[in-house]
Scaffold this active site. Structure first.
Site, PDB file in Angstrom:
ATOM      1  N   ARG A   1      -8.654  10.123  -3.076  1.00 32.86           N
ATOM      2  CA  ARG A   1      -8.375  11.275  -2.124  1.00 32.86           C
ATOM      3  C   ARG A   1      -7.987  12.476  -2.790  1.00 32.86           C
ATOM      4  NH1 ARG A   1      -5.488   7.734   2.465  1.00 32.86           N
ATOM      5  NH2 ARG A   1      -5.015   6.647   0.592  1.00 32.86           N
TER       6      ARG A   1
ATOM      7  N   ASN B   1      -5.180 -10.881  15.328  1.00 33.95           N
ATOM      8  CA  ASN B   1      -4.215 -11.680  14.805  1.00 33.95           C
ATOM      9  C   ASN B   1      -2.594 -10.958  15.004  1.00 33.95           C
ATOM     10  OD1 ASN B   1      -6.084 -13.403  14.184  1.00 33.95           O
ATOM     11  ND2 ASN B   1      -6.292 -12.927  11.999  1.00 33.95           N
TER      12      ASN B   1
ATOM     13  N   GLY C   1       0.886  -1.212  -0.107  1.00 34.52           N
ATOM     14  CA  GLY C   1       0.157   0.111   0.069  1.00 34.52           C
ATOM     15  C   GLY C   1       0.948   1.280   0.035  1.00 34.52           C
ATOM     16  N   PHE C   2       0.181   2.209  -0.030  1.00 38.14           N
ATOM     17  CA  PHE C   2       0.815   3.734   0.027  1.00 38.14           C
ATOM     18  C   PHE C   2       1.951   3.811   0.992  1.00 38.14           C
ATOM     19  CE2 PHE C   2       0.296   8.265   1.382  1.00 38.14           C
ATOM     20  CZ  PHE C   2       1.095   8.655   0.750  1.00 38.14           C
TER      21      PHE C   2
ATOM     22  N   TYR D   1     -14.845   2.044   8.414  1.00 41.50           N
ATOM     23  CA  TYR D   1     -13.564   2.205   8.581  1.00 41.50           C
ATOM     24  C   TYR D   1     -13.286   2.883  10.085  1.00 41.50           C
ATOM     25  CZ  TYR D   1      -8.925   4.526   7.613  1.00 41.50           C
ATOM     26  OH  TYR D   1      -7.464   4.928   7.546  1.00 41.50           O
TER      27      TYR D   1
ATOM     28  N   SER E   1      -5.156  -1.901   5.292  1.00 40.26           N
ATOM     29  CA  SER E   1      -6.357  -1.505   5.548  1.00 40.26           C
ATOM     30  C   SER E   1      -6.700  -0.640   4.358  1.00 40.26           C
ATOM     31  CB  SER E   1      -6.792  -0.927   6.834  1.00 40.26           C
ATOM     32  OG  SER E   1      -8.066  -0.409   6.535  1.00 40.26           O
TER      33      SER E   1
ATOM     34  N   LYS F   1     -11.465   0.818  12.844  1.00 45.62           N
ATOM     35  CA  LYS F   1     -10.163   1.376  13.321  1.00 45.62           C
ATOM     36  C   LYS F   1     -10.120   1.456  15.207  1.00 45.62           C
ATOM     37  CE  LYS F   1      -7.055   1.947   9.875  1.00 45.62           C
ATOM     38  NZ  LYS F   1      -6.112   1.034  10.094  1.00 45.62           N
TER      39      LYS F   1
ATOM     40  N   THR G   1      -6.125  -3.502  -2.293  1.00 50.53           N
ATOM     41  CA  THR G   1      -5.941  -2.151  -2.971  1.00 50.53           C
ATOM     42  C   THR G   1      -4.569  -1.793  -3.045  1.00 50.53           C
ATOM     43  OG1 THR G   1      -6.110  -1.201  -0.489  1.00 50.53           O
ATOM     44  CG2 THR G   1      -8.094  -1.433  -1.726  1.00 50.53           C
TER      45      THR G   1
HETATM   46  N1  UDP Z   1     -12.529  16.142  -1.641  1.00 54.25           N
HETATM   47  C1  UDP Z   1     -12.979  17.053  -2.558  1.00 54.25           C
HETATM   48  N2  UDP Z   1     -12.566  16.562  -3.829  1.00 54.25           N
HETATM   49  C2  UDP Z   1     -12.196  15.408  -4.193  1.00 54.25           C
HETATM   50  C3  UDP Z   1     -11.740  14.699  -3.286  1.00 54.25           C
HETATM   51  C4  UDP Z   1     -11.942  14.864  -1.911  1.00 54.25           C
HETATM   52  O1  UDP Z   1     -13.464  18.106  -2.367  1.00 54.25           O
HETATM   53  O2  UDP Z   1     -11.885  15.166  -5.532  1.00 54.25           O
HETATM   54  C5  UDP Z   1     -12.662  16.496  -0.279  1.00 54.25           C
HETATM   55  C6  UDP Z   1     -13.445  15.511   0.523  1.00 54.25           C
HETATM   56  O3  UDP Z   1     -14.807  15.877   0.619  1.00 54.25           O
HETATM   57  C7  UDP Z   1     -12.976  15.891   2.000  1.00 54.25           C
HETATM   58  C8  UDP Z   1     -11.527  16.272   1.893  1.00 54.25           C
HETATM   59  O4  UDP Z   1     -11.426  16.562   0.585  1.00 54.25           O
HETATM   60  O5  UDP Z   1     -13.770  17.018   2.566  1.00 54.25           O
HETATM   61  C9  UDP Z   1     -10.414  15.275   2.000  1.00 54.25           C
HETATM   62  O6  UDP Z   1     -10.983  13.969   1.668  1.00 54.25           O
HETATM   63  P1  UDP Z   1      -9.978  12.553   1.174  1.00 54.25           P
HETATM   64  O7  UDP Z   1     -10.930  11.689   0.639  1.00 54.25           O
HETATM   65  O8  UDP Z   1      -8.774  12.975   0.622  1.00 54.25           O
HETATM   66  O9  UDP Z   1      -9.791  12.207   2.800  1.00 54.25           O
HETATM   67  P2  UDP Z   1     -10.703  12.240   3.931  1.00 54.25           P
HETATM   68  O10 UDP Z   1      -9.945  13.112   4.956  1.00 54.25           O
HETATM   69  O11 UDP Z   1     -12.183  12.668   4.046  1.00 54.25           O
HETATM   70  O12 UDP Z   1     -10.719  10.805   4.528  1.00 54.25           O
END
Ligand code: UDP
Length: 330
Positions: A193, A106, A12-13, A152, A82, A156, A38
């Protein structure tokens, strides 16, 4: 004697960045485990042929994992497996719950059997949609159990409970890192993200998709800082039995992030507003006093610096030049 180190979620990342860092030391032997749901094996391509690395494709939420011969005598366990992007954990909610609960148990059993140290990757999502900002570790959070993020956030949190019980009952040397938003070009282009979306959109001059009105905030930590924090968590005795926030306290509105990325990429992209996903937290920013005190850790890479590097590497990965045109190699 080599130190045997297990990383779950190694493809993963975060896992792959951590693996690369750990294999630099010849006296570390790194075993990566990943079910590749993933994660991408390609993330390990630079190190997979080294003598001090091995990779096992397996699911850590299956009981048999703790009897794998290769995992006996392991001395350190980084449990990072995860899905972490809302896009992926919402696509695989039951697997996400399994890996963070049964999978964590585990790994704690494996730690118990081998008297190993363990770092568990928890999340800022443990605070849910927080009512206080910034969030210290003793804030108990505001999580909805009945929504698309619950698989999630709550799993967690239950993972943390397993860590607490194994620490109390069996004195397992476990440490919990609550990791806040982390980024680099190591995020899959399709990770979903915000930084991977905005950067890939901006360098192709496509619409930048801001969800909601963009006033929600996040605090972004460059992956090298996060990885350094995780290594210190493993190393420091003071972190045993502790929950510690690992994140960058610089907080940005998502709309500010969009403008910053547009500026740094010299992009012609338009900002395009889309509906805010359900339960999207309105604010998020870590208090990192505990990390400073117990680990001597704080991030050193600011957002602009981290974004410049991220943009540079994504451009290369996507074969694009500075103007978003496909590069013609001679
Ligand atoms: N977000 C956005 N445009 C995108 C992807 C995410 O505006 O193309 C917003 C999302 O609604 C959230 C924030 O960016 O408010 C961070 O989202 P991300 O999915 O990176 O991680 P999160 O912190 O929500 O798990």
């Amino acid at each position: 004697m080599q130190k045997k180190i297990l990383i779950t979620g190694a493809a993963g990342f975060l896992g792959s960045h951590l693996a690369k860092k750990l294999v630099e030391k010849e006296n570390n032997f790194v075993i990566g485990v990943d079910n590749l749901s993933t994660g991408l094996l390609n993330n390990l391509k630079d190190i997979i042929d080294k003598n001090n690395v091995s990779f096992i494709q397996a699911d850590v939420s299956k009981k048999e994992i703790i009897d794998y011969k290769q995992l006996q005598d392991v001395q350190e366990i980084y449990h990072l497996a995860s899905p972490a992007s809302p896009k992926f954990y919402q696509a695989y909610p039951l697997r996400t719950i399994a890996v963070n609960t049964v999978g964590t148990q585990n790994m704690l059993e494996l730690a118990k059997r081998n008297n190993a140290r363990m770092v568990y990757s928890s999340t800022s999502e443990a605070y849910g949609d927080p009512e206080i900002n910034p969030q210290p570790e003793n804030y108990r959070g505001s999580v909805n159990t009945w929504g698309p993020r619950a698989c999630y956030d709550e799993s967690k949190r239950l993972g943390e409970v397993f860590c607490y019980e194994y620490n109390q009952r069996y004195q397992i040397q476990v440490k919990v890192a609550r990791i806040f938003n982390t980024y680099s070009a190591g995020l899959r282009n399709d990770d979903g993200r915000v930084i991977s979306n905005f950067v890939t959109q901006a360098i192709q001059n496509k619409n930048i998709t801001v969800y909601g009105d963009g006033t929600q905030t996040r605090s972004f930590c460059y992956v090298d800082d996060t990885v350094r924090g995780l290594l210190l968590m493993m190393e420091k005795d003071q972190a045993i039995g502790e929950i510690i926030n690992i994140g960058n306290p610089q907080e940005y509105k998502i709309i500010e992030l969009a403008h910053l990325i547009k500026k740094l990429t010299l992009s012609y992209s338009q900002i395009f507003f889309q509906p805010l996903p359900e339960d999207d937290p309105k604010v998020r920013r870590p208090v990192i006093d505990k990390a400073k005190e117990l680990l001597g850790w704080e991030p050193i890479i600011n957002l602009e610096e981290g974004l410049r590097e991220t943009i540079r590497v994504y451009r290369g990965k996507m074969g694009l030049d500075m103007n978003g045109e496909l590069k013609i190699e001679n």
